[in-house]
Structures are given as structure tokens and as C-alpha cells.
Design a protein around this motif. Structure first.
Motif, PDB file in Angstrom:
ATOM      1  N   PRO A  72       0.807  -1.333   0.084  1.00 17.91           N
ATOM      2  CA  PRO A  72      -0.019   0.145   0.159  1.00 17.91           C
ATOM      3  C   PRO A  72       0.875   1.371   0.087  1.00 17.91           C
ATOM      4  CG  PRO A  72      -0.505  -1.530   1.891  1.00 17.91           C
ATOM      5  CD  PRO A  72       0.575  -1.968   1.156  1.00 17.91           C
ATOM      6  N   GLU A  73       1.988   1.152   0.824  1.00 14.60           N
ATOM      7  CA  GLU A  73       2.845   2.369   0.733  1.00 14.60           C
ATOM      8  C   GLU A  73       3.843   2.533  -0.485  1.00 14.60           C
ATOM      9  OE1 GLU A  73       3.926   3.794   4.862  1.00 14.60           O
ATOM     10  OE2 GLU A  73       4.363   1.859   4.938  1.00 14.60           O
ATOM     11  N   GLY A  74       4.078   1.568  -0.936  1.00 16.35           N
ATOM     12  CA  GLY A  74       4.991   1.250  -1.994  1.00 16.35           C
ATOM     13  C   GLY A  74       4.382   1.963  -3.414  1.00 16.35           C
ATOM     14  N   ASN A  75       2.926   2.062  -3.485  1.00 18.24           N
ATOM     15  CA  ASN A  75       2.043   2.815  -4.489  1.00 18.24           C
ATOM     16  C   ASN A  75       2.380   4.360  -4.433  1.00 18.24           C
ATOM     17  OD1 ASN A  75       0.648   0.765  -5.606  1.00 18.24           O
ATOM     18  ND2 ASN A  75      -1.154   0.618  -3.898  1.00 18.24           N
ATOM     19  N   TRP A  76       3.055   4.732  -3.404  1.00 19.91           N
ATOM     20  CA  TRP A  76       3.082   6.005  -3.404  1.00 19.91           C
ATOM     21  C   TRP A  76       4.616   6.758  -3.604  1.00 19.91           C
ATOM     22  CZ3 TRP A  76      -0.326  10.061  -3.635  1.00 19.91           C
ATOM     23  CH2 TRP A  76      -1.551   9.985  -3.361  1.00 19.91           C
ATOM     24  N   ILE A  77       5.439   5.831  -3.826  1.00 22.93           N
ATOM     25  CA  ILE A  77       6.666   5.972  -3.980  1.00 22.93           C
ATOM     26  C   ILE A  77       6.697   6.951  -5.326  1.00 22.93           C
ATOM     27  CG2 ILE A  77       9.131   5.092  -4.553  1.00 22.93           C
ATOM     28  CD1 ILE A  77       8.537   2.689  -2.785  1.00 22.93           C
ATOM     29  N   SER A  78       6.354   6.674  -6.285  1.00 19.11           N
ATOM     30  CA  SER A  78       6.295   7.331  -7.339  1.00 19.11           C
ATOM     31  C   SER A  78       5.556   8.704  -7.365  1.00 19.11           C
ATOM     32  CB  SER A  78       5.889   6.551  -8.741  1.00 19.11           C
ATOM     33  OG  SER A  78       4.648   6.074  -8.465  1.00 19.11           O
ATOM     34  N   ARG A  79       4.821   8.766  -6.304  1.00 18.55           N
ATOM     35  CA  ARG A  79       3.942   9.850  -6.276  1.00 18.55           C
ATOM     36  C   ARG A  79       4.160  11.017  -5.167  1.00 18.55           C
ATOM     37  NH1 ARG A  79      -1.751   7.358  -6.518  1.00 18.55           N
ATOM     38  NH2 ARG A  79      -0.686   5.563  -5.792  1.00 18.55           N
ATOM     39  N   ALA A  80       5.430  10.412  -4.445  1.00 19.95           N
ATOM     40  CA  ALA A  80       5.629  11.411  -3.389  1.00 19.95           C
ATOM     41  C   ALA A  80       5.921  12.868  -3.585  1.00 19.95           C
ATOM     42  CB  ALA A  80       6.896  10.840  -2.548  1.00 19.95           C
ATOM     43  N   PRO A  81       5.327  13.783  -2.684  1.00 18.44           N
ATOM     44  CA  PRO A  81       5.182  15.366  -3.100  1.00 18.44           C
ATOM     45  C   PRO A  81       6.621  15.934  -3.225  1.00 18.44           C
ATOM     46  CG  PRO A  81       4.812  14.958  -0.721  1.00 18.44           C
ATOM     47  CD  PRO A  81       4.557  13.631  -1.249  1.00 18.44           C
ATOM     48  N   SER A  82       7.806  15.324  -2.523  1.00 24.00           N
ATOM     49  CA  SER A  82       9.067  15.855  -2.629  1.00 24.00           C
ATOM     50  C   SER A  82      10.102  14.770  -2.665  1.00 24.00           C
ATOM     51  CB  SER A  82       9.310  16.822  -1.554  1.00 24.00           C
ATOM     52  OG  SER A  82       9.605  16.261  -0.403  1.00 24.00           O
ATOM     53  N   LEU A  83      11.238  15.144  -3.128  1.00 26.41           N
ATOM     54  CA  LEU A  83      12.633  14.191  -3.076  1.00 26.41           C
ATOM     55  C   LEU A  83      12.777  13.765  -1.664  1.00 26.41           C
ATOM     56  CD1 LEU A  83      14.876  12.839  -4.721  1.00 26.41           C
ATOM     57  CD2 LEU A  83      16.292  14.798  -4.438  1.00 26.41           C
ATOM     58  N   LYS A  84      12.767  14.768  -0.769  1.00 26.17           N
ATOM     59  CA  LYS A  84      12.775  14.099   0.533  1.00 26.17           C
ATOM     60  C   LYS A  84      11.928  13.071   1.007  1.00 26.17           C
ATOM     61  CE  LYS A  84      12.147  16.003   5.230  1.00 26.17           C
ATOM     62  NZ  LYS A  84      11.874  17.200   5.673  1.00 26.17           N
ATOM     63  N   ARG A  85      10.517  13.307   0.674  1.00 24.03           N
ATOM     64  CA  ARG A  85       9.534  12.518   1.154  1.00 24.03           C
ATOM     65  C   ARG A  85       9.653  11.191   0.539  1.00 24.03           C
ATOM     66  NH1 ARG A  85       7.902  14.049   6.059  1.00 24.03           N
ATOM     67  NH2 ARG A  85       7.665  16.364   6.037  1.00 24.03           N
ATOM     68  N   LYS A  86      10.247  11.306  -0.812  1.00 18.05           N
ATOM     69  CA  LYS A  86      10.525  10.057  -1.562  1.00 18.05           C
ATOM     70  C   LYS A  86      11.660   9.107  -1.007  1.00 18.05           C
ATOM     71  CE  LYS A  86      10.561  10.116  -6.408  1.00 18.05           C
ATOM     72  NZ  LYS A  86       9.731   9.273  -7.262  1.00 18.05           N
ATOM     73  N   ALA A  87      12.506   9.777  -0.513  1.00 15.14           N
ATOM     74  CA  ALA A  87      13.757   9.053  -0.171  1.00 15.14           C
ATOM     75  C   ALA A  87      13.355   8.525   1.320  1.00 15.14           C
ATOM     76  CB  ALA A  87      14.966  10.000   0.047  1.00 15.14           C
ATOM     77  N   ILE A  88      12.770   9.092   2.162  1.00  7.61           N
ATOM     78  CA  ILE A  88      12.074   8.390   3.433  1.00  7.61           C
ATOM     79  C   ILE A  88      11.230   7.222   3.216  1.00  7.61           C
ATOM     80  CG2 ILE A  88      10.654   9.052   5.407  1.00  7.61           C
ATOM     81  CD1 ILE A  88      11.683  11.796   5.376  1.00  7.61           C
ATOM     82  N   LEU A  89      10.259   7.589   2.130  1.00  7.02           N
ATOM     83  CA  LEU A  89       9.279   6.263   1.960  1.00  7.02           C
ATOM     84  C   LEU A  89      10.119   5.109   1.327  1.00  7.02           C
ATOM     85  CD1 LEU A  89       6.361   5.450   2.037  1.00  7.02           C
ATOM     86  CD2 LEU A  89       6.025   6.598  -0.143  1.00  7.02           C
ATOM     87  N   ILE A  90      10.984   5.410   0.407  1.00 10.68           N
ATOM     88  CA  ILE A  90      11.734   4.155  -0.071  1.00 10.68           C
ATOM     89  C   ILE A  90      12.593   3.357   1.165  1.00 10.68           C
ATOM     90  CG2 ILE A  90      13.878   3.402  -1.527  1.00 10.68           C
ATOM     91  CD1 ILE A  90      12.890   5.574  -3.407  1.00 10.68           C
ATOM     92  N   ALA A  91      13.013   4.121   1.971  1.00  7.57           N
ATOM     93  CA  ALA A  91      13.885   3.542   3.025  1.00  7.57           C
ATOM     94  C   ALA A  91      12.920   2.913   3.972  1.00  7.57           C
ATOM     95  CB  ALA A  91      14.658   4.624   3.718  1.00  7.57           C
ATOM     96  N   LYS A  92      11.789   3.656   4.118  1.00  7.69           N
ATOM     97  CA  LYS A  92      10.623   2.682   5.096  1.00  7.69           C
ATOM     98  C   LYS A  92      10.219   1.428   4.389  1.00  7.69           C
ATOM     99  CE  LYS A  92       6.352   3.062   7.259  1.00  7.69           C
ATOM    100  NZ  LYS A  92       5.654   1.775   7.079  1.00  7.69           N
ATOM    101  N   VAL A  93      10.003   1.741   3.231  1.00  9.66           N
ATOM    102  CA  VAL A  93       9.205   0.612   2.704  1.00  9.66           C
ATOM    103  C   VAL A  93      10.435  -0.812   2.416  1.00  9.66           C
ATOM    104  CG1 VAL A  93       8.365  -0.715   0.340  1.00  9.66           C
ATOM    105  CG2 VAL A  93       7.524   1.531   1.248  1.00  9.66           C
ATOM    106  N   GLN A  94      11.624  -0.377   2.182  1.00  5.22           N
ATOM    107  CA  GLN A  94      12.757  -1.295   2.294  1.00  5.22           C
ATOM    108  C   GLN A  94      12.993  -1.873   3.636  1.00  5.22           C
ATOM    109  OE1 GLN A  94      16.123   0.908   0.705  1.00  5.22           O
ATOM    110  NE2 GLN A  94      16.707  -0.997  -0.617  1.00  5.22           N
ATOM    111  N   ASP A  95      12.813  -1.306   4.663  1.00  3.99           N
ATOM    112  CA  ASP A  95      12.872  -1.538   6.028  1.00  3.99           C
ATOM    113  C   ASP A  95      12.008  -2.901   6.478  1.00  3.99           C
ATOM    114  OD1 ASP A  95      15.056   0.302   6.843  1.00  3.99           O
ATOM    115  OD2 ASP A  95      13.580   1.363   8.186  1.00  3.99           O
ATOM    116  N   GLU A  96      10.673  -2.599   5.710  1.00  2.84           N
ATOM    117  CA  GLU A  96       9.621  -3.492   5.879  1.00  2.84           C
ATOM    118  C   GLU A  96       9.910  -4.669   5.302  1.00  2.84           C
ATOM    119  OE1 GLU A  96       7.881  -2.548   8.360  1.00  2.84           O
ATOM    120  OE2 GLU A  96       6.982  -0.512   7.899  1.00  2.84           O
ATOM    121  N   GLY A  97      10.789  -4.671   4.229  1.00  4.68           N
ATOM    122  CA  GLY A  97      11.243  -6.027   3.486  1.00  4.68           C
ATOM    123  C   GLY A  97      12.015  -6.678   4.404  1.00  4.68           C
TER     124      GLY A  97
END
Ligand code: 3HC
Length: 336
Positions: A72-97
Motif C-alpha cells: 500500500p505504501e509502495g504505491n506512493w513512492i512514484s507520487r511522493a510530493p518531494s525528493l525528501k519524502r520519496k527518499a524517506i518512503l523508499i527507506a521505510k518500505v525497504q525496512d519492512e522488506g
């Protein structure tokens, strides 16, 4: 393949022979005494088959939740509103893996291979958390998942750091540290939105309204209807009951909602001076069971995305096996 502590066959039935031992009264008494003394059980220790099965059941549900939770969160990686938010979200989703991998490894020490567990997930037989079968409709959902979903997960998982089974307890220590970062990044993202436009504030409130009740259901059925709780607690696998964790989560979250400036969608939510806790309204358990049984809004989509990702990754697994074989052959040659 993948096994970390001892060799486990992927053929159904075969692996059990390697780990089964006679359940003599002496062994049982020694096991019970260790549990009663709040000691740890390690993979090489004798354990009753029912204890092993309970752990595999819970760890499998937990591991799959981490992996499906990436979607569900991975769906938003390509639509994150800024580079900072994208980097945080990628790291978080990777942590879950990563959390999923620690947990699959913990289950492997009980004699169940990762392939077997993944077969269970992909065939729809194995459970994963109900919460990941709901859609993420706007960017505030990502913040709310961090704040409430990861917040609920931490509430549930901190006591699991004291689980009687060593590998599960140790995996939980690192998972909880990372989940705590996830919870804070979600809350911080929402705080920023709540200082923004009216539209942004409305997005946050809408996301809270949609996720609140689903998060309360994450803790599992009420204690009276929880078939596994009593034995899980007797064995020191679970330390706190479903209802007690749910109550702790509500009590901790109400003041956080106040600071954030959102309301929680429950007219019955109020402080009860006598109990020293918040009272709250009725959770829709029929919706919960529908979702757990495969009929939530996104169950089919989540499972098909997961199966496709697994199939698409077959070449990586095959390449890793071929590489490992080559290395092994080289070592044998050099040793000869
Ligand atoms: N979603 C799906 N299934 C659930 C559930 C939920 N929210 N809550 C309970 N269930 C299932 C149980 O797995 C059990 O199924 P089974 O008997 O077929 O295996 C059945 O409903 C009855 O529930 P019980 O209360 O008797 O089951 P347990 O004693 O196992 O307690 C639990 C349920 C509290 C979820 C416990 O298994 C647990 O603590 N698990 C480890 C933590 C976990 O799974 N967390 C997942 C949350 S999400 C997450 O961690 C990802 C993070 O990134 C947010």
C-alpha cells in the motif's frame, strides 16, 4: 535454500522428521520449568510440537504482514510530493522488506523453509494483517500508516521482544527500533500537512477517519473470542492480550491526535476516570473477519501483486543459486 541455522528440506513432510522428537514427560517438565522461570527457548532446545506450530503460525502471519505491508505504501513512492519524502518512503518500505526477512529466518530455525511459507502466502492459505487490505487513497494515508499502523505494530511488538523463543525475540528488538522511526516519520509528515492549506488538513482528517477503526482491529479479536491467546500467553509467546494492547494503543494515541489537531471518528471515545482508560465504541468484527478471510477491498489485488513480484524475481533467485553452486564447486576444486 535460505536456511540459516540448519538444513531444512522444502519437500512437505520431510522437514518435520528432522525436528520432531519424542514428547517424554521429563522433557515436557524441563520445558515447562524453563517457561515458568521466564527463560528462553533456543532452536537447538527440545520443545513440544504444539509450541513449535504456534510459533510458526504467528511468525508466518507476522512475516507475511511485513512483506504485504510494503504494497500500500509502495504505491506512493512514484507520487511522493518531494525528493525528501520519496527518499524517506523508499527507506521505510525497504525496512519492512528487511523485517519480513528477519522473521522468515526466525521461522526457518523452527524447521519451516521460506519457500514453504511463501507457498502458503501465495496460495491464499496463510494469513497476513487485515490492515493491508485497504486502499491508500491520498498522500496523507502514508503519514497515517506511519503514525497509526506502525504505532499499533510497535504497541504489539515491543512485548514480543520478551517472547520466550529466542530468535523471534531478538528479531523483534531491531524491528521495533525501526518501527519507532517509521511511526515518527509518519507523525512528522502529518504535522507538516496540518500546518498547510485547508485542503491538506482535510486530507489528513479524511485519512484518520478511514484508518482509525481498521487499526483498532489490527490487535486481533477480543480476548474472549481469541482462540490462540490463552496458550500463547501461557508459553510466554504473547505477553499482553489483544484487548489490553488495543486499550494501551487508544490511550497513547488520543493525546497525539490532540497535538496533531485531528479528531478520532468515535463518538463514544471518552476518558473513564474510574477505569483510568478511555472507553471506546464497537469495532465492526464482521468486517474484520470478512477481510481476514480474503474478502476485504484489496485482498485480491495485494495477493496478485505479490505473486507477480515473486514470479518476476525468479531469475534473481536462480542466478543466486547458480552463483552459490559455482563458488562451492570452486572451493571443492581448490581443496582437492
Ligand atoms: N489480521 C489478520 N489475521 C488476524 C489479525 C489481523 N489483524 N488478528 C488476528 N488474526 C488471526 C490470527 O492470526 C488467528 O489466525 P489463525 O488461528 O488462523 O492463525 C486468528 O485471527 C485468531 O486470532 P488470535 O487472537 O487467536 O491469534 P493470535 O493469538 O495469534 O493473535 C496477533 C493475533 C495479535 C496478530 C498475533 O498473532 C501477533 O501478535 N502477531 C505478531 C505481530 C503481527 O503479526 N503483526 C502484524 C501487524 S502489521 C506489521 O507488523 C507490519 C508493520 O510494518 C506495520
Amino acid at each position: 535454500m535460505y536456511t540459516q541455522s540448519f538444513s531444512v528440506s522444502d519437500e512437505p513432510g520431510k522437514q518435520q522428521k528432522a525436528v520432531l522428537s519424542t514428547e517424554s514427560p521429563e522433557l515436557m517438565a524441563r520445558f515447562d520449568a524453563r517457561i515458568d522461570a521466564d527463560g528462553r527457548i533456543e532452536p537447538q532446545d527440545w520443545m513440544p510440537e504444539a509450541y513449535r506450530k504456534t510459533l510458526v503460525r504467528q511468525i508466518s502471519q507476522h512475516a507475511h504482514s511485513e512483506i504485504v505491508g510494503m504494497l500500500p505504501e509502495g504505491n506512493w513512492i512514484s507520487r511522493a510530493p518531494s525528493l525528501k519524502r520519496k527518499a524517506i518512503l523508499i527507506a521505510k518500505v525497504q525496512d519492512e522488506g528487511g523485517h519480513g526477512l528477519y522473521l522468515y529466518s526466525a521461522a526457518e530455525t523452527l524447521g519451516t523453509s521460506r519457500d514453504q511459507m511463501l507457498d502458503g502466502l501465495h496460495s491464499g492459505k496463510a494469513k497476513y494483517s487485515s490492515i493491508f487490505n485497504y486502499p491508500t487513497l491520498n498522500w496523507a494515508d502514508v503519514g497515517v500508516i506511519g503514525w497509526l499502523v506502525d504505532g499499533a505494530a510497535i504497541m504489539n511488538q515491543v512485548p514480543l521482544c520478551r517472547c520466550s523463543y529466542g530468535p523471534y525475540a531478538r528479531a523483534m528488538v531491531r524491528v521495533c527500533k525501526e518501527e519507532s522511526f517509521h511511526q515518527r516519520q509518519g507523525y512528522e509528515g502529518l504535522l507538516v500537512m496540518m500546518q498547510g492549506t485547508e485542503e491538506q488538513k482535510a486530507m489528513v482528517q479524511d485519512a484518520v477517519n478511514r484508518w482509525w477503526w481498521k487499526c483498532l482491529a489490527m490487535f486481533g479479536p477480543p480476548d474472549a473470542d481469541s482462540p490462540n491467546s490463552a496458550q500463547g500467553m501461557r508459553w510466554g509467546i504473547k505477553r499482553v492480550s489483544n484487548d489490553d494492547l488495543r486499550q494501551k494503543f487508544i490511550d497513547a494515541t488520543v493525546p497525539q491526535a490532540k497535538v496533531l489537531g485531528v479528531t478520532l471518528p468515535d463518538p463514544d471515545l471518552k476518558w473513564n476516570e474510574e477505569r483510568g482508560h478511555h472507553d471506546y465504541g464497537q469495532i465492526d468484527w464482521s468486517e474484520f473477519w470478512d477481510t481476514v478471510n480474503g474478502n476485504g477491498p484489496c485482498n485480491k489485488e495485494r495477493l496478485s501483486t505479490r505473486v507477480k513480484a515473486h514470479n518476476d524475481g525468479a531469475w534473481v533467485r536462480e542466478a543466486a543459486i547458480a552463483h552459490a553452486r559455482k563458488q562451492q564447486q570452486r572451493q571443492i576444486k581448490e581443496a582437492a
